[in-house]
Design an enzyme around this catalytic site. Structure first.
Site, PDB file in Angstrom:
ATOM      1  N   LYS A   1       9.394   0.307  -5.988  1.00  0.00           N
ATOM      2  CA  LYS A   1       8.645   1.385  -5.324  1.00  0.00           C
ATOM      3  C   LYS A   1       9.311   1.771  -4.002  1.00  0.00           C
ATOM      4  O   LYS A   1       9.501   2.960  -3.715  1.00  0.00           O
ATOM      5  CB  LYS A   1       7.194   0.945  -5.068  1.00  0.00           C
ATOM      6  CG  LYS A   1       6.363   0.890  -6.347  1.00  0.00           C
ATOM      7  CD  LYS A   1       5.021   0.195  -6.164  1.00  0.00           C
ATOM      8  CE  LYS A   1       4.314   0.054  -7.502  1.00  0.00           C
ATOM      9  NZ  LYS A   1       3.087  -0.735  -7.446  1.00  0.00           N
TER      10      LYS A   1
ATOM     11  N   GLN B   1      -0.493  -4.209  -3.302  1.00  0.00           N
ATOM     12  CA  GLN B   1      -0.067  -4.555  -4.660  1.00  0.00           C
ATOM     13  C   GLN B   1      -1.079  -5.519  -5.296  1.00  0.00           C
ATOM     14  O   GLN B   1      -1.440  -6.533  -4.704  1.00  0.00           O
ATOM     15  CB  GLN B   1       1.337  -5.190  -4.609  1.00  0.00           C
ATOM     16  CG  GLN B   1       1.923  -5.519  -5.966  1.00  0.00           C
ATOM     17  CD  GLN B   1       2.212  -4.275  -6.820  1.00  0.00           C
ATOM     18  OE1 GLN B   1       2.631  -3.237  -6.315  1.00  0.00           O
ATOM     19  NE2 GLN B   1       1.965  -4.394  -8.115  1.00  0.00           N
TER      20      GLN B   1
ATOM     21  N   ASP C   1      -2.637   5.107  -4.186  1.00  0.00           N
ATOM     22  CA  ASP C   1      -2.847   4.512  -5.514  1.00  0.00           C
ATOM     23  C   ASP C   1      -4.081   5.130  -6.194  1.00  0.00           C
ATOM     24  O   ASP C   1      -4.276   4.980  -7.387  1.00  0.00           O
ATOM     25  CB  ASP C   1      -3.067   2.996  -5.380  1.00  0.00           C
ATOM     26  CG  ASP C   1      -1.930   2.198  -5.996  1.00  0.00           C
ATOM     27  OD1 ASP C   1      -1.117   2.791  -6.730  1.00  0.00           O
ATOM     28  OD2 ASP C   1      -1.868   0.982  -5.748  1.00  0.00           O
TER      29      ASP C   1
END
Ligand code: NAD
Length: 294
Positions: A52, A96, A119
């Site tokens: 990422k 994460q 997200d």
């Protein structure tokens, strides 16, 4: 001839387009910035996070990883998120998952400011996405699948889409996006308690599988001409690989490919699209912040 829905190639095209958006923002004095918080040393999470931040840097964006120890307390983690929430150079924040069991992941996700929640896991964004509000950050995997269907000219209107799995990260938001005006699909959502799964999967014009079980979907479970989107990511031992494993999806790829009209590979299908949409969401966050300041 079966078509391979190549997420790597699509991502290459999209990221080239997005590099221009980044350049335009930079010309206006804004460099889109993503901060990824990684708790612990899970090797799969470390690999995802590295890809990422690498993808951010390749586009000229700022990609930063904050590594926190496995035993970090909830208060310490919240303090890190507070700092990122306040930092004007950080437009997107991603924690994460999965988090260690002692950390309340729902409360952690809710602690991220919704305007930085690239997200799309904050309940406010989930709700905005559900009602079709354009301010929503849509979770990256469903957004990537929608973009792939659109760019690959896979019609959805009036088609029967069967989704296997009911997760908040992939399947539920995807169902709501597909049934919305525009895509106009008829959606069936199945899960671990659905009896005789094949009865449903055989009806699918488009079959989307997000479970995490190798070979869950076999060739006898699909109808000829189906479009198959395989979200699953499973590690299987492979002594011929340097890493000692390879990634496979949830679909018996070689056999289902003989029956389908189009199919995503694993790796190289949904995975790269997910990261591409994370970049897109971060650019959107930077643009929205800039518009508010202007
Ligand atoms: P999850 O683990 O939260 O949920 C799995 C779902 O599968 C559940 O809803 C469960 O009811 C269902 N399920 C389990 N066994 C089943 C069965 N036998 N029949 C039908 N349904 C069954 O899932 P998730 O977070 O959506 O992840 C699913 C898979 O997708 C995993 O392999 C994950 O690694 C992968 N994934 C990939 C990407 C990507 O970018 N490619 C992104 C997110 C998740």
């Amino acid at each position: 001839m079966v078509r391979t829905l190549d997420g790597t190639e699509l991502s290459r095209v999209m990221r080239a387009e997005m590099a221009q958006d980044v350049a335009a923002l930079q010309a206006a004095g804004v460099t889109p910035g993503l901060s990824v918080v990684l708790v612990g040393n899970n090797p799969a999470s470390q690999a995802y996070v590295a890809s990422k931040t690498r993808a951010c840097e390749a586009l000229g964006m700022r990609g930063q990883t904050l590594n926190l120890p496995e035993d970090v307390s909830k208060d310490e983690l919240f303090a890190v998120i507070d700092r990122l929430n306040q930092d004007p150079t950080v437009h997107g924040i991603l924690v994460q998952l999965p988090l260690p069991a002692h950390l309340p992941y729902k409360a952690v996700l809710e602690h991220i400011r919704p305007e930085k929640d690239v997200d799309g896991f904050h309940p406010l964004n989930a709700g905005l996405a559900f009602v079709g509000d354009p301010r929503a950050f849509v979770p990256c995997t469903p957004a990537g699948i929608m973009e792939m269907l659109r760019r690959e000219n896979v019609p959805t209107r009036g088609k029967h889409v069967v989704i296997v799995g009911r997760s908040l990260i992939v399947s539920k938001p995807l169902a709501s996006l597909l049934m919305a005006p525009g895509p106009d699909a008829t959606v069936t959502l199945t899960h671990r308690h659905t009896p005789d799964l094949a009865t449903y999967t055989r009806q699918a014009d488009i079959l989307i599988v997000a479970v995490g079980k190798q070979n869950l979907i076999t060739a006898d479970m699909v109808k000829p001409g189906v479009v198959v989107i395989d979200v699953g990511q499973n590690r299987v031992p492979d002594t011929s690989s340097d890493r000692g494993y390879r990634m496979v999806g949830d679909v018996d790829y070689d056999a289902v490919r003989q029956v389908a009209s189009a199919i995503t590979p694993v790796p190289g299908g949904v995975g790269p699209m997910t990261i591409t949409m994370l970049l897109a969401n971060t650019i959107q966050a930077a643009r929205q912040t800039h518009a508010k300041q202007a």
